[in-house]
Design a protein around this motif. Structure first.
Motif, PDB file in Angstrom:
ATOM      1  N   ILE A  58       0.833  -1.211   0.000  1.00  0.00           N
ATOM      2  CA  ILE A  58       0.000   0.000   0.000  1.00  0.00           C
ATOM      3  C   ILE A  58       0.865   1.256   0.000  1.00  0.00           C
ATOM      4  CG2 ILE A  58      -1.729   1.329   1.287  1.00  0.00           C
ATOM      5  CD1 ILE A  58      -2.747  -1.378   2.396  1.00  0.00           C
ATOM      6  N   CYS A  59       1.756   1.373   0.993  1.00  0.00           N
ATOM      7  CA  CYS A  59       2.492   2.642   1.169  1.00  0.00           C
ATOM      8  C   CYS A  59       3.976   2.571   0.793  1.00  0.00           C
ATOM      9  CB  CYS A  59       2.360   3.126   2.613  1.00  0.00           C
ATOM     10  SG  CYS A  59       3.349   2.182   3.805  1.00  0.00           S
ATOM     11  N   PHE A  60       4.510   1.387   0.583  1.00  0.00           N
ATOM     12  CA  PHE A  60       5.912   1.155   0.200  1.00  0.00           C
ATOM     13  C   PHE A  60       6.902   1.371   1.339  1.00  0.00           C
ATOM     14  CE2 PHE A  60       3.579   2.023  -3.650  1.00  0.00           C
ATOM     15  CZ  PHE A  60       3.911   0.919  -4.415  1.00  0.00           C
ATOM     16  N   ASN A  61       6.405   1.321   2.577  1.00  0.00           N
ATOM     17  CA  ASN A  61       7.283   1.306   3.739  1.00  0.00           C
ATOM     18  C   ASN A  61       7.852  -0.114   3.852  1.00  0.00           C
ATOM     19  OD1 ASN A  61       8.560   2.068   6.102  1.00  0.00           O
ATOM     20  ND2 ASN A  61       6.720   2.000   7.362  1.00  0.00           N
ATOM     21  N   VAL A  62       8.944  -0.282   4.594  1.00  0.00           N
ATOM     22  CA  VAL A  62       9.496  -1.629   4.766  1.00  0.00           C
ATOM     23  C   VAL A  62       8.579  -2.445   5.675  1.00  0.00           C
ATOM     24  CG1 VAL A  62      11.912  -1.067   4.330  1.00  0.00           C
ATOM     25  CG2 VAL A  62      11.005  -0.849   6.636  1.00  0.00           C
ATOM     26  N   SER A  63       8.482  -3.740   5.373  1.00  0.00           N
ATOM     27  CA  SER A  63       7.607  -4.614   6.135  1.00  0.00           C
ATOM     28  C   SER A  63       8.029  -6.056   5.908  1.00  0.00           C
ATOM     29  CB  SER A  63       6.156  -4.423   5.669  1.00  0.00           C
ATOM     30  OG  SER A  63       5.290  -5.321   6.334  1.00  0.00           O
ATOM     31  N   GLN A  65       5.599  -8.291   6.186  1.00  0.00           N
ATOM     32  CA  GLN A  65       4.328  -8.830   5.720  1.00  0.00           C
ATOM     33  C   GLN A  65       3.916  -8.095   4.445  1.00  0.00           C
ATOM     34  OE1 GLN A  65       1.354  -9.203   8.784  1.00  0.00           O
ATOM     35  NE2 GLN A  65       2.917  -9.418  10.361  1.00  0.00           N
ATOM     36  N   GLU A  66       2.794  -8.495   3.885  1.00  0.00           N
ATOM     37  CA  GLU A  66       2.295  -7.865   2.659  1.00  0.00           C
ATOM     38  C   GLU A  66       2.036  -6.370   2.863  1.00  0.00           C
ATOM     39  OE1 GLU A  66       1.128  -7.579  -1.281  1.00  0.00           O
ATOM     40  OE2 GLU A  66       2.123  -9.248  -0.280  1.00  0.00           O
ATOM     41  N   THR A  67       1.496  -6.033   4.043  1.00  0.00           N
ATOM     42  CA  THR A  67       1.280  -4.622   4.386  1.00  0.00           C
ATOM     43  C   THR A  67       1.994  -4.322   5.695  1.00  0.00           C
ATOM     44  OG1 THR A  67      -0.794  -5.189   5.476  1.00  0.00           O
ATOM     45  CG2 THR A  67      -0.948  -4.430   3.199  1.00  0.00           C
ATOM     46  N   CYS A  68       2.408  -3.078   5.882  1.00  0.00           N
ATOM     47  CA  CYS A  68       3.164  -2.705   7.079  1.00  0.00           C
ATOM     48  C   CYS A  68       2.231  -2.511   8.274  1.00  0.00           C
ATOM     49  CB  CYS A  68       3.975  -1.440   6.819  1.00  0.00           C
ATOM     50  SG  CYS A  68       2.973   0.058   6.658  1.00  0.00           S
ATOM     51  N   ALA A  69       2.812  -2.405   9.451  1.00  0.00           N
ATOM     52  CA  ALA A  69       2.041  -2.269  10.695  1.00  0.00           C
ATOM     53  C   ALA A  69       1.197  -1.000  10.690  1.00  0.00           C
ATOM     54  CB  ALA A  69       2.993  -2.267  11.888  1.00  0.00           C
ATOM     55  N   ILE A  70       1.694   0.076  10.095  1.00  0.00           N
ATOM     56  CA  ILE A  70       0.945   1.339  10.073  1.00  0.00           C
ATOM     57  C   ILE A  70      -0.287   1.204   9.185  1.00  0.00           C
ATOM     58  CG2 ILE A  70       1.042   3.767   9.377  1.00  0.00           C
ATOM     59  CD1 ILE A  70       4.028   3.702  10.271  1.00  0.00           C
ATOM     60  N   CYS A  71      -0.146   0.600   8.027  1.00  0.00           N
ATOM     61  CA  CYS A  71      -1.295   0.412   7.129  1.00  0.00           C
ATOM     62  C   CYS A  71      -2.319  -0.559   7.723  1.00  0.00           C
ATOM     63  CB  CYS A  71      -0.836  -0.071   5.756  1.00  0.00           C
ATOM     64  SG  CYS A  71      -0.037   1.222   4.779  1.00  0.00           S
ATOM     65  N   ARG A  72      -1.861  -1.503   8.548  1.00  0.00           N
ATOM     66  CA  ARG A  72      -2.780  -2.469   9.174  1.00  0.00           C
ATOM     67  C   ARG A  72      -3.485  -1.901  10.394  1.00  0.00           C
ATOM     68  NH1 ARG A  72       1.813  -5.830   8.743  1.00  0.00           N
ATOM     69  NH2 ARG A  72       1.991  -5.829  11.010  1.00  0.00           N
ATOM     70  N   ASP A  73      -2.999  -0.793  10.933  1.00  0.00           N
ATOM     71  CA  ASP A  73      -3.532  -0.234  12.179  1.00  0.00           C
ATOM     72  C   ASP A  73      -4.840   0.518  11.923  1.00  0.00           C
ATOM     73  OD1 ASP A  73      -4.057   1.017  14.574  1.00  0.00           O
ATOM     74  OD2 ASP A  73      -2.025   1.788  14.853  1.00  0.00           O
ATOM     75  N   ARG A  75      -6.545   2.250  13.881  1.00  0.00           N
ATOM     76  CA  ARG A  75      -6.644   3.497  14.660  1.00  0.00           C
ATOM     77  C   ARG A  75      -6.013   4.685  13.950  1.00  0.00           C
ATOM     78  NH1 ARG A  75      -3.612   1.167  19.641  1.00  0.00           N
ATOM     79  NH2 ARG A  75      -2.450   0.482  17.833  1.00  0.00           N
ATOM     80  N   ARG A  76      -5.290   4.444  12.864  1.00  0.00           N
ATOM     81  CA  ARG A  76      -4.653   5.548  12.141  1.00  0.00           C
ATOM     82  C   ARG A  76      -5.709   6.344  11.377  1.00  0.00           C
ATOM     83  NH1 ARG A  76       1.069   5.497  13.338  1.00  0.00           N
ATOM     84  NH2 ARG A  76       1.069   7.252  11.919  1.00  0.00           N
ATOM     85  N   ASP A  77      -5.469   7.656  11.273  1.00  0.00           N
ATOM     86  CA  ASP A  77      -6.387   8.557  10.571  1.00  0.00           C
ATOM     87  C   ASP A  77      -6.244   8.353   9.067  1.00  0.00           C
ATOM     88  OD1 ASP A  77      -7.881  10.633   9.542  1.00  0.00           O
ATOM     89  OD2 ASP A  77      -6.864  12.209  10.670  1.00  0.00           O
ATOM     90  N   GLU A  78      -7.288   7.860   8.431  1.00  0.00           N
ATOM     91  CA  GLU A  78      -7.250   7.574   6.989  1.00  0.00           C
ATOM     92  C   GLU A  78      -7.456   8.817   6.137  1.00  0.00           C
ATOM     93  OE1 GLU A  78     -10.244   4.604   6.468  1.00  0.00           O
ATOM     94  OE2 GLU A  78      -8.874   2.984   7.001  1.00  0.00           O
ATOM     95  N   THR A  79      -7.758   9.957   6.759  1.00  0.00           N
ATOM     96  CA  THR A  79      -8.048  11.169   5.982  1.00  0.00           C
ATOM     97  C   THR A  79      -6.794  11.969   5.662  1.00  0.00           C
ATOM     98  OG1 THR A  79      -8.436  12.579   7.923  1.00  0.00           O
ATOM     99  CG2 THR A  79     -10.326  11.332   7.056  1.00  0.00           C
ATOM    100  N   VAL A  80      -5.671  11.673   6.341  1.00  0.00           N
ATOM    101  CA  VAL A  80      -4.430  12.430   6.147  1.00  0.00           C
ATOM    102  C   VAL A  80      -3.329  11.493   5.676  1.00  0.00           C
ATOM    103  CG1 VAL A  80      -2.772  14.005   7.204  1.00  0.00           C
ATOM    104  CG2 VAL A  80      -5.125  13.968   8.026  1.00  0.00           C
ATOM    105  N   LEU A  81      -2.647  11.891   4.615  1.00  0.00           N
ATOM    106  CA  LEU A  81      -1.575  11.092   4.030  1.00  0.00           C
ATOM    107  C   LEU A  81      -0.292  11.918   4.013  1.00  0.00           C
ATOM    108  CD1 LEU A  81      -1.343   8.271   2.659  1.00  0.00           C
ATOM    109  CD2 LEU A  81      -1.670   9.439   0.487  1.00  0.00           C
ATOM    110  N   CYS A  82       0.753  11.409   4.646  1.00  0.00           N
ATOM    111  CA  CYS A  82       2.052  12.080   4.688  1.00  0.00           C
ATOM    112  C   CYS A  82       2.965  11.431   3.647  1.00  0.00           C
ATOM    113  CB  CYS A  82       2.652  11.965   6.084  1.00  0.00           C
ATOM    114  SG  CYS A  82       4.238  12.811   6.270  1.00  0.00           S
ATOM    115  N   VAL A  83       3.431  12.220   2.697  1.00  0.00           N
ATOM    116  CA  VAL A  83       4.285  11.714   1.623  1.00  0.00           C
ATOM    117  C   VAL A  83       5.740  11.986   1.984  1.00  0.00           C
ATOM    118  CG1 VAL A  83       4.846  11.878  -0.834  1.00  0.00           C
ATOM    119  CG2 VAL A  83       2.473  12.123  -0.080  1.00  0.00           C
ATOM    120  N   VAL A  84       6.533  10.913   2.078  1.00  0.00           N
ATOM    121  CA  VAL A  84       7.953  11.019   2.427  1.00  0.00           C
ATOM    122  C   VAL A  84       8.808  10.376   1.343  1.00  0.00           C
ATOM    123  CG1 VAL A  84       7.512  11.061   4.925  1.00  0.00           C
ATOM    124  CG2 VAL A  84       7.914   8.880   3.779  1.00  0.00           C
TER     125      VAL A  84
END
Length: 199
Positions: A58-63, A65-73, A75-84
């Motif tokens: 989803i976000c291309f962070n290291v993981s 698993q198929e998706t990272c812990a942040i994308c699986r959480d 409780r994270r706010d889905e309305t704001v996306l931080c591009v790094v």
């Protein structure tokens, strides 16, 4: 120049970012003198990271698993996306404990001299993610250097037509810094980003 395996190790270590010839030589001799069990654990850790770690689908962070812990959480706010730019930037933002949204890792920054253009980054995937109506704001958190600024400008121009709020991290003087040591760009940014202390 050393012979055989020692020189090969020095050469390989010298290819690592931030490791010059003297540091490579120092590290190589540390490896030679270190306990064999310690070096086995080091080589196992390097092998494991190359075999098990991949990039989040989803976000291309290291993981691992198929998706990272942040994308699986959930409780994270889905309305704001931080591009790094890189995964290490995700960890830098997370350490602040002031951002609870989600991320998108570009995999670098635009750098024509190094042959890196928008097509080499995860920009197309970012646009695909924006088809999700839940995203209300994109925070561009690229590095405050020439390449990061070029990337931020490119993204801002491209995202202008989408109708989503696009913001950029503020930049300026570091806490504890002295004005006399600040470069012109940093000082200029500090003036541009000034805020009222009264009212």
């Amino acid at each position: 120049m050393y012979e055989g395996a020692v020189q090969e190790l020095i050469d390989e270590l010298g290819r690592l970012p931030g490791v010059g010839p003297k540091s490579a030589q120092r590290i190589a001799f540390h490896i030679l003198e270190a306990d064999p069990e310690d070096m086995k654990r080091l080589s196992d850790a390097i092998r494991a990271v190359k075999e098990r770690v991949k990039f989040c689908s989803i976000c291309f962070n290291v993981s691992e698993q198929e998706t990272c812990a942040i994308c699986r959480d959930p409780r994270r706010d889905e309305t704001v996306l931080c591009v790094v730019e890189e995964s290490k930037d995700v960890m830098a933002v997370e350490r602040t404990r002031s951002f609870r949204g989600r991320y998108h890792v570009l995999g670098g920054s635009i750098n024509p001299i190094a042959g890196i253009g928008p097509d080499q980054l995860h920009i197309r995937e970012l646009l695909n993610r924006l088809s999700d109506d839940r995203i209300e704001e994109i925070i561009i958190a690229t590095d405050p250097n020439l390449e990061g600024e070029a990337t931020a400008t490119y993204l801002a121009r491209m995202l202008k037509t989408i109708g989503i709020k696009v913001t950029r991290l503020a930049s300026g003087l570091p806490v504890g810094g002295d004005l006399e040591y600040a470069d012109e760009v940093t000082l200029g940014r500090a003036f541009e980003g000034r805020r009222s202390l009264i009212g």
